[in-house]
Write an enzyme that holds these catalytic residues in place. Structure first.
Site, mmCIF file in Angstrom:
data_model
loop_
_atom_site.group_PDB
_atom_site.id
_atom_site.type_symbol
_atom_site.label_atom_id
_atom_site.label_comp_id
_atom_site.label_asym_id
_atom_site.label_seq_id
_atom_site.Cartn_x
_atom_site.Cartn_y
_atom_site.Cartn_z
ATOM 1 N N ASP A 12 -2.465 -5.038 -4.308
ATOM 2 C CA ASP A 12 -2.878 -5.395 -2.901
ATOM 3 C C ASP A 12 -2.286 -6.905 -2.833
ATOM 4 O OD1 ASP A 12 -4.450 -5.572 -0.665
ATOM 5 O OD2 ASP A 12 -5.769 -6.869 -1.532
ATOM 6 N N SER A 13 -2.551 -7.270 -1.490
ATOM 7 C CA SER A 13 -2.135 -8.720 -0.912
ATOM 8 C C SER A 13 -2.961 -9.760 -1.686
ATOM 9 C CB SER A 13 -2.121 -8.689 0.485
ATOM 10 O OG SER A 13 -3.661 -8.641 0.768
ATOM 11 N N CYS A 75 -4.190 -1.091 -0.894
ATOM 12 C CA CYS A 75 -4.067 -1.991 0.316
ATOM 13 C C CYS A 75 -3.755 -1.052 1.511
ATOM 14 C CB CYS A 75 -2.932 -2.803 0.194
ATOM 15 S SG CYS A 75 -2.432 -4.014 1.536
ATOM 16 N N GLU A 155 -10.652 -14.080 1.375
ATOM 17 C CA GLU A 155 -9.936 -14.736 0.419
ATOM 18 C C GLU A 155 -10.499 -16.244 0.165
ATOM 19 O OE1 GLU A 155 -7.105 -13.873 -1.455
ATOM 20 O OE2 GLU A 155 -7.288 -12.046 -0.745
ATOM 21 N N CYS A 186 -9.565 -1.812 5.407
ATOM 22 C CA CYS A 186 -8.852 -2.701 4.545
ATOM 23 C C CYS A 186 -9.614 -3.152 3.337
ATOM 24 C CB CYS A 186 -8.898 -4.054 5.324
ATOM 25 S SG CYS A 186 -8.516 -5.470 4.541
ATOM 26 N N HIS A 188 -10.243 -5.226 1.655
ATOM 27 C CA HIS A 188 -11.166 -6.717 1.549
ATOM 28 C C HIS A 188 -12.473 -6.414 2.019
ATOM 29 C CE1 HIS A 188 -7.111 -8.524 0.553
ATOM 30 N NE2 HIS A 188 -7.767 -9.842 0.350
HETATM 31 N N1 DGL Z 1 -6.482 -5.665 1.609
HETATM 32 C C1 DGL Z 1 -5.294 -5.531 2.424
HETATM 33 C C2 DGL Z 1 -5.534 -4.297 3.329
HETATM 34 O O1 DGL Z 1 -6.304 -3.188 2.965
HETATM 35 C C3 DGL Z 1 -4.697 -6.346 3.180
HETATM 36 C C4 DGL Z 1 -5.166 -7.333 3.881
HETATM 37 C C5 DGL Z 1 -4.333 -8.460 4.223
HETATM 38 O O2 DGL Z 1 -3.518 -9.145 3.445
HETATM 39 O O3 DGL Z 1 -4.108 -8.958 5.443
HETATM 40 O O4 DGL Z 1 -5.146 -3.848 4.538
#
Ligand code: DGL
Length: 266
Positions: A12-13, A75, A155, A186, A188
Site C-alpha cells: 500500500d502507499s 491499495c 497517516e 480506500c 485507509h
Molecule cells: N490506501 C490507498 C487506497 O486504498 C492509497 C491512499 C493514498 O495513498 O492516497 O487507495
C-alpha cells in the site's frame, strides 16, 4: 524451498493496507507475509496515474524479488490504475481490492439500491468501482465521492479527532440517509469507519474490501495448492521512510506489533 512455503507480498502507499494485512493474518496464520508501505511517497490518491503506475511497478518488482507466491495490492488507488500492468510483469497471481470491495457492496445492497463509493481522487476519477459494479446482474445506482483529506488524517493518526468528523461531514453530509451502502474504497478508510458511520446515519451499511480480499487470497492459494498450514507464519514489514513512525501508528491504530521495520528506498 517448496512453492507453498514462499511468502505473500502485500503493498500500500502507507498504513492503510494494514487493514487488509490484519484480515489476512487472522485468516492465514500459517503464511509468511511481507508488507510494504510506501511511506516516502504517500498519498498516492492525489498523484497522476503515471506516477501511481510507476511506484506500483517498482514495489511489485521489489516484492517479486523476494520470491513471493502471491501479490496482494492492498491499495485501491494502485488496484484502479496499475493492476493490469503489474500482472504483465508478475509470474505469480496478482490480486487487487476493487473486485472484492464491489462484491461486498453488491451482497449488502438491495436490488435497485444506492451505492456510494468513497475513495481517493485517483480511484474515483478512474471509475474502477462503477465499472466493477456495472458488471453485475444485480443492478444498483452508483455515486462516487472523493474524500482526499481522509488519507492524511489517518497517516497522522487522527482517526477519532474532531478534525476527522469535520472532514467527514464536509464530504458526506449531503449523502446522509440517501445511500443503502457506502463502500470504503480506500484501505485507509476503515480506520475512519466510526466517524463516517456517524455522518451517514444508521440506514447506510458500510462495507470495505479487507475481509473479502483476504478470503479471495485464501481461495487463490487453495485452488493452486499453495496454502501453507504447517506452522506459525512470520510477518515482515518494510517501508520507504520513517520506520519508527510506521511502527508506532501500526500499533496505535491497529494493534499490530510490527517489531523491527526495515527500510527500502527507491
Ligand atoms: N490506501 C490507498 C487506497 O486504498 C492509497 C491512499 C493514498 O495513498 O492516497 O487507495
Amino acid at each position: 524451498m517448496k512453492d507453498s512455503d514462499r511468502p505473500i507480498g502485500i503493498f500500500d502507499s502507507g498504513l492503510g493496507g494494514l487493514t487488509v494485512f490484519k484480515e489476512l493474518r487472522s485468516l492465514l496464520p500459517g503464511e509468511d507475509l511481507i508488507y510494504f508501505g510506501d511511506t516516502a511517497r504517500v498519498p498516492y490518491g492525489t498523484k497522476s496515474a503515471e506516477a501511481v503506475l510507476a511506484f506500483s511497478k517498482e514495489i511489485s518488482a521489489f516484492l517479486l524479488g523476494k520470491k513471493i507466491k502471491l501479490l496482494l495490492v492492498a491499495c485501491n488507488t494502485a488496484s484502479s490504475l496499475a493492476l493490469d500492468e503489474i500482472r504483465k510483469i508478475s509470474p505469480v497471481p496478482v490480486l487487487g481490492v476493487i473486485k472484492p470491495g464491489a462484491e461486498s457492496a453488491l451482497k449488502a445492497a438491495p436490488w435497485g439500491g444506492t451505492v456510494l463509493v468513497t475513495g481517493t481522487s485517483a480511484t474515483v476519477n478512474s471509475r474502477a468501482y462503477s465499472r466493477a459494479l456495472a458488471g453485475s446482474e444485480k443492478k444498483v445506482r452508483v455515486t462516487e465521492k472523493a474524500c482526499p483529506l481522509f488519507v492524511p488524517l489517518v497517516e497522522e493518526g487522527w482517526c477519532t479527532k474532531p478534525a476527522a468528523l469535520i472532514a467527514a461531514r464536509e464530504y458526506l453530509a449531503p449523502f446522509r440517509g440517501k445511500a443503502d451502502v457506502l463502500i470504503l474504497g480506500c484501505t485507509h478508510y476503515p480506520l475512519l469507519k466510526k466517524v463516517i458511520s456517524r455522518v451517514m446515519g444508521p440506514r447506510t451499511k458500510i462495507v470495505d474490501s479487507a475481509r473479502a480480499a483476504a478470503l479471495g487470497a485464501r481461495q487463490e492459494l487453495v485452488s493452486r495448492g499453495l496454502l501453507n498450514r504447517s506452522r506459525r507464519g512470520r510477518s515482515e514489514f518494510i517501508v520507504s521512510d520513517a520506520p519508527a513512525r510506521f511502527s508506532e501508528l501500526a500499533y496505535k491504530l491497529l494493534g499490530i506489533r510490527a517489531g523491527k521495520v526495515a527500510v527500502k528506498r527507491f
